[in-house]
Design an enzyme around this catalytic site. Sequence first.
Site, PDB file in Angstrom:
ATOM      1  N   GLU A 253      64.354  69.727  34.303  1.00 31.62           N
ATOM      2  CA  GLU A 253      64.853  68.351  34.350  1.00 31.62           C
ATOM      3  C   GLU A 253      64.901  67.795  32.932  1.00 31.62           C
ATOM      4  O   GLU A 253      63.934  67.952  32.200  1.00 31.62           O
ATOM      5  CB  GLU A 253      63.952  67.459  35.212  1.00 31.62           C
ATOM      6  CG  GLU A 253      64.601  66.096  35.440  1.00 31.62           C
ATOM      7  CD  GLU A 253      63.758  65.175  36.352  1.00 31.62           C
ATOM      8  OE1 GLU A 253      62.686  65.585  36.807  1.00 31.62           O
ATOM      9  OE2 GLU A 253      64.197  64.049  36.555  1.00 31.62           O
TER      10      GLU A 253
ATOM     11  N   GLY B 254      54.230  64.501  31.240  1.00 29.21           N
ATOM     12  CA  GLY B 254      53.016  64.654  32.047  1.00 29.21           C
ATOM     13  C   GLY B 254      53.072  65.836  33.004  1.00 29.21           C
ATOM     14  O   GLY B 254      52.178  66.679  33.020  1.00 29.21           O
TER      15      GLY B 254
ATOM     16  N   MET C 104      55.896  67.992  36.183  1.00 31.52           N
ATOM     17  CA  MET C 104      57.242  68.145  36.742  1.00 31.52           C
ATOM     18  C   MET C 104      57.173  68.637  38.180  1.00 31.52           C
ATOM     19  O   MET C 104      56.452  69.579  38.497  1.00 31.52           O
ATOM     20  CB  MET C 104      58.028  69.120  35.849  1.00 31.52           C
ATOM     21  CG  MET C 104      59.415  69.433  36.340  1.00 31.52           C
ATOM     22  SD  MET C 104      60.480  67.949  36.336  1.00 31.52           S
ATOM     23  CE  MET C 104      61.564  68.361  37.699  1.00 31.52           C
ATOM     24  N   GLU C 105      57.991  67.985  39.015  1.00 32.68           N
ATOM     25  CA  GLU C 105      57.886  68.145  40.475  1.00 32.68           C
ATOM     26  C   GLU C 105      58.693  69.305  41.052  1.00 32.68           C
ATOM     27  O   GLU C 105      59.123  69.246  42.208  1.00 32.68           O
ATOM     28  CB  GLU C 105      58.360  66.841  41.124  1.00 32.68           C
ATOM     29  CG  GLU C 105      59.880  66.557  41.008  1.00 32.68           C
ATOM     30  CD  GLU C 105      60.253  65.607  39.879  1.00 32.68           C
ATOM     31  OE1 GLU C 105      59.479  65.498  38.908  1.00 32.68           O
ATOM     32  OE2 GLU C 105      61.336  64.981  39.964  1.00 32.68           O
ATOM     33  N   ASN C 106      58.924  70.397  40.307  1.00 37.62           N
ATOM     34  CA  ASN C 106      59.705  71.523  40.833  1.00 37.62           C
ATOM     35  C   ASN C 106      59.279  71.856  42.263  1.00 37.62           C
ATOM     36  O   ASN C 106      58.093  71.867  42.567  1.00 37.62           O
ATOM     37  CB  ASN C 106      59.477  72.763  39.968  1.00 37.62           C
ATOM     38  CG  ASN C 106      59.512  72.448  38.502  1.00 37.62           C
ATOM     39  OD1 ASN C 106      60.537  72.023  37.996  1.00 37.62           O
ATOM     40  ND2 ASN C 106      58.389  72.603  37.821  1.00 37.62           N
TER      41      ASN C 106
ATOM     42  N   HIS D   7      51.875  61.639  42.311  1.00 33.14           N
ATOM     43  CA  HIS D   7      53.272  61.331  41.967  1.00 33.14           C
ATOM     44  C   HIS D   7      54.155  62.568  42.152  1.00 33.14           C
ATOM     45  O   HIS D   7      55.189  62.510  42.822  1.00 33.14           O
ATOM     46  CB  HIS D   7      53.333  60.821  40.521  1.00 33.14           C
ATOM     47  CG  HIS D   7      54.709  60.510  40.029  1.00 33.14           C
ATOM     48  ND1 HIS D   7      55.225  59.241  40.028  1.00 33.14           N
ATOM     49  CD2 HIS D   7      55.695  61.311  39.551  1.00 33.14           C
ATOM     50  CE1 HIS D   7      56.449  59.269  39.567  1.00 33.14           C
ATOM     51  NE2 HIS D   7      56.769  60.519  39.259  1.00 33.14           N
ATOM     52  N   GLU D   8      53.742  63.672  41.572  1.00 36.70           N
ATOM     53  CA  GLU D   8      54.580  64.885  41.655  1.00 36.70           C
ATOM     54  C   GLU D   8      54.665  65.367  43.107  1.00 36.70           C
ATOM     55  O   GLU D   8      55.712  65.804  43.559  1.00 36.70           O
ATOM     56  CB  GLU D   8      54.038  65.998  40.751  1.00 36.70           C
ATOM     57  CG  GLU D   8      53.856  65.616  39.285  1.00 36.70           C
ATOM     58  CD  GLU D   8      55.038  64.931  38.653  1.00 36.70           C
ATOM     59  OE1 GLU D   8      56.183  65.172  39.065  1.00 36.70           O
ATOM     60  OE2 GLU D   8      54.821  64.106  37.736  1.00 36.70           O
TER      61      GLU D   8
ATOM     62  N   HIS E  53      57.137  63.348  45.100  1.00 33.73           N
ATOM     63  CA  HIS E  53      58.544  63.672  44.824  1.00 33.73           C
ATOM     64  C   HIS E  53      59.100  64.669  45.842  1.00 33.73           C
ATOM     65  O   HIS E  53      60.310  64.785  45.989  1.00 33.73           O
ATOM     66  CB  HIS E  53      58.688  64.292  43.434  1.00 33.73           C
ATOM     67  CG  HIS E  53      58.961  63.303  42.337  1.00 33.73           C
ATOM     68  ND1 HIS E  53      59.892  62.297  42.441  1.00 33.73           N
ATOM     69  CD2 HIS E  53      58.454  63.185  41.083  1.00 33.73           C
ATOM     70  CE1 HIS E  53      59.930  61.606  41.305  1.00 33.73           C
ATOM     71  NE2 HIS E  53      59.063  62.112  40.466  1.00 33.73           N
TER      72      HIS E  53
ATOM     73  N   GLU F 200      62.511  57.993  40.665  1.00 35.98           N
ATOM     74  CA  GLU F 200      61.350  57.689  39.827  1.00 35.98           C
ATOM     75  C   GLU F 200      60.711  56.339  40.170  1.00 35.98           C
ATOM     76  O   GLU F 200      59.501  56.234  40.297  1.00 35.98           O
ATOM     77  CB  GLU F 200      61.719  57.774  38.339  1.00 35.98           C
ATOM     78  CG  GLU F 200      62.093  59.185  37.876  1.00 35.98           C
ATOM     79  CD  GLU F 200      61.034  60.255  38.158  1.00 35.98           C
ATOM     80  OE1 GLU F 200      59.892  59.910  38.504  1.00 35.98           O
ATOM     81  OE2 GLU F 200      61.366  61.455  38.063  1.00 35.98           O
TER      82      GLU F 200
HETATM   83  N1  B3K Z   1      60.600  64.131  36.762  1.00 38.52           N
HETATM   84  C1  B3K Z   1      59.727  64.490  35.664  1.00 38.52           C
HETATM   85  C2  B3K Z   1      60.169  63.992  34.340  1.00 38.52           C
HETATM   86  C3  B3K Z   1      61.201  64.814  33.700  1.00 38.52           C
HETATM   87  C4  B3K Z   1      61.469  64.331  32.296  1.00 38.52           C
HETATM   88  C5  B3K Z   1      62.619  65.017  31.679  1.00 38.52           C
HETATM   89  N2  B3K Z   1      62.767  64.650  30.296  1.00 38.52           N
HETATM   90  C6  B3K Z   1      58.330  64.033  35.911  1.00 38.52           C
HETATM   91  C7  B3K Z   1      58.176  62.905  36.846  1.00 38.52           C
HETATM   92  O1  B3K Z   1      58.640  61.816  36.646  1.00 38.52           O
HETATM   93  O2  B3K Z   1      57.578  63.109  37.861  1.00 38.52           O
HETATM   94 ZN    ZN Z   2      58.535  61.223  38.685  1.00 32.11          ZN
END
Ligand code: B3K
Ligand code: ZN
Length: 851
Positions: A124, A256, A258-260, A292-293, A296, A315
């Site tokens: 992302e 911080g 990432m929600e893969n 948070h993740e 998502h 977000e």
């Molecule tokens: N979605 C990611 C942030 C990605 C940032 C890309 N530059 C983390 C978050 O907001 O959960």
């Molecule tokens: Zn997020």
Amino acid sequence: MSDAASETIYLKDYTEPHHWVRDVHLTFRLAPKATRVLSRITFVPNAENGGDLILNGEELTLITATVDGAIVPMEVSDTHLRIKSADLPQKPFTFEAEVEIAPEDNTALEGLYMSNGMYCTQCEAEGFRKITYYPDRPDVMATFTVRAEGDYPVLLSNGNPVASGDGWAEWHDPWPKPAYLFALVAGDLVNHAGSFTTKSGKDVELNIYVRKGDEDKCAFGMQALKDAMAWDEKTYGREYDLDIFNIVAVDDFNMGAMENKGLNVFNSSCVLASQATSTDANFERIEGIIAHEYFHNWTGNRITCRDWFQLCLKEGLTVYRDQMFSGDMRSHPVKRIEEVLTLRARQFREDNGPLAHPVRPASFVEINNFYTATVYEKGAEIIGMLRRLVGDEAYRKGCDLYFERHDGQAVTIEDWLKAFEDATGRDLSHFAQWYSQAGTPRLTMSEEWTDGTLTLTFAQSTPPTPGQDEKNPQVIPIAVGLIGPNGDEVLPTTVLEMTEAEQSFTFEGLGARPVASVLRDFSAPVILQRDMDAATRAFLLAHDTDPFQKWEMGRMLSKDTLINMITSSGTPAADYLDALKTVLSDESLDPAFRALVLGLPSQDDLAQTLFDAGQTPDPQKIYEAREALRRALARHMSDILPTLFRQHETPQFKPDADGSGKRALRLSVLSLLTLLDDGEAARTLFAAADNMTEQEGSLQALLAAGLGTDELQAFEKQWKEDRLVMDKWFMMQVAFAAPDTAAATAEALTRHPAFTMKNPNRFRAVFGALTSNHAGFHHDSGAAYDLLAKNLISLDKLNPQTTARMSAAFETWRRYDSVRQAKIRAQLDRMLATDGLSRDTTEMVTRILGG
Ligand code: B3K
Ligand code: ZN
């Protein structure tokens, strides 16, 4: 920079892609300098919109590419691979390609890269195009099957594990997703395992993968994950949807976490936790980010964004959800005050400067520059306002409808609001303006009292922001309560809905004139400008039943005192000092709340307040006034500080709301006590502390009093092998340096053997601290401006994303005097004149300069 690279993208230009993707098969043959990525992608022509096949691809070496097994003509540029419509079947077809990439050389930490010998990905927003040729846009959703080959004990990707053998593993993700949610991890990692049974009885395997030696720092994160999974079931009815959920900790990461899908990748600072190495604030942040993740998975993954302009759709909503989770886990009032502090420090600051933009921007050059406080924090405030306006029950109904209607889709803010309109029958067209109009509304209030009727008249206006000179009135929910002269509440919280530029609300049948408590719980992201004398503020500080407003009154008293000290060299009024002392010694109040009341407004906040009042802030004067007030508070409370310090000892460390609240109060008290006892109590605590909260807190109290040299050395000796604790060591020295030594301290630290530009946490530790040291950053010499620009220019060559983000430190430059302005401008010009400056940083600096 080429024109194509700096092209502006507009929301209004959105069109669907020429081709959809049905499924994707990827094989990774991992090698640090030459990873081969083989892709097999089934494309389906978009009947609405036939045309060329356009695939994104950057920094890829193309080995082969075919369509249905045949070589066809294709144009390959630095950014795209394009096959003309005439050379394509007008029915579903298979595109296959083999490309080579070099993860070890990837210092931008976007795409596939290496961190301490492990492979990991960050896609992302637009990182997948650095992995293979693909329509790298969020509206293209597909199922993925991934095979990873390499001699590593752990090989992970999204979805469920399918099969594995010696040196390979296959994963399949059955849920269609955009490429930005793709992830792959490989390395010599160990896992902390757990499990969760969903409410419909499905067993889910949970893992936190870390480097060897970090296994003992996973238990807290694992519990947070389970709590988050249970909370989302209970609060939003959302269940997890795969057999396995993996979290991986990585040291080199741009943000911080990432929600893969099914494979969250975390900055190690946001997941590893232990009593000895993490502060209470770290624990709280880790709990919030893990939630948070995880959240998502529904708000972002199952339902994603149609295009990157809709970023706040996932977000803002997910931040709101994690805020409510943290409030439920800890304390809602304390959490709300912390949220408002962050919102004002980051989002209001952004909204007041050249980087102001709507929660849903209308254009961008580099989308990574829009992961901002406005999109995240103001985005979350909009959800909170929506809930306040429709009520809790209707909010849940609206969410249910949104999930039901859009599962598996890539959607827009309009879709989100429509679900609420349909679920509640409310017209949200005016409310929708919160997404498109930038700037923080100013709200003024006047009062009239006649014959038992109180009339509150509000007027709203929003100052112009870049590209938006004219502003319209917003829909503002104003939560109000009334407190009678004897301190009793005569009207409990009532939400007024303001929609006009000016509007009056009356309260009838009142016996005696009450005091209005306005904007309770900070019911809207606005600046309330209200004339109020110190006595009324002190009255509400003592009697308001709304914890946010109670805290706000203390903060305003502190702010007025400080502004008076800065502008007229005044001294703090005895009434004010008494009022704070009363709160501090009130045993009926939560210690965490008392610590927050004792926290003085930041120097940056004071600078903005002076600027808003038409004055030019002098950073040195602001610093001196704040220090003088700290000394005055310490003297005034000298009789209660030692007792408070003793009373709030926590014999058993537990990182929960109760324990952390007591430690917060104890450390705030210690920081004042240190000004009186020459650091004795702080030194004793530092030597005895069995947890990082108190070890760091006592050291910070010493540093803030100009002491602590020996302790700083001892800290380094004790923790030199622990990279996350060493970040604290780097950070503290710069954050607490006196104004005239901050730049030199930071500069010296860049020569420390443990400093590296390649690790964003370390870079941020030093330079984030420098920019947050207000008087140090804005010191007359201009040394800090020069040092920051020089280091940003160097970092830009390695890591444009972090550079661009950190250049926002200069966003407030127009607040200051002409000499400082000229110095900052010279640094911004110097950055812009640098050969090969990245698109990311060029966009940020240009916007800061007002271009
Ligand atoms: N979605 C990611 C942030 C990605 C940032 C890309 N530059 C983390 C978050 O907001 O959960
Ligand atoms: Zn997020």
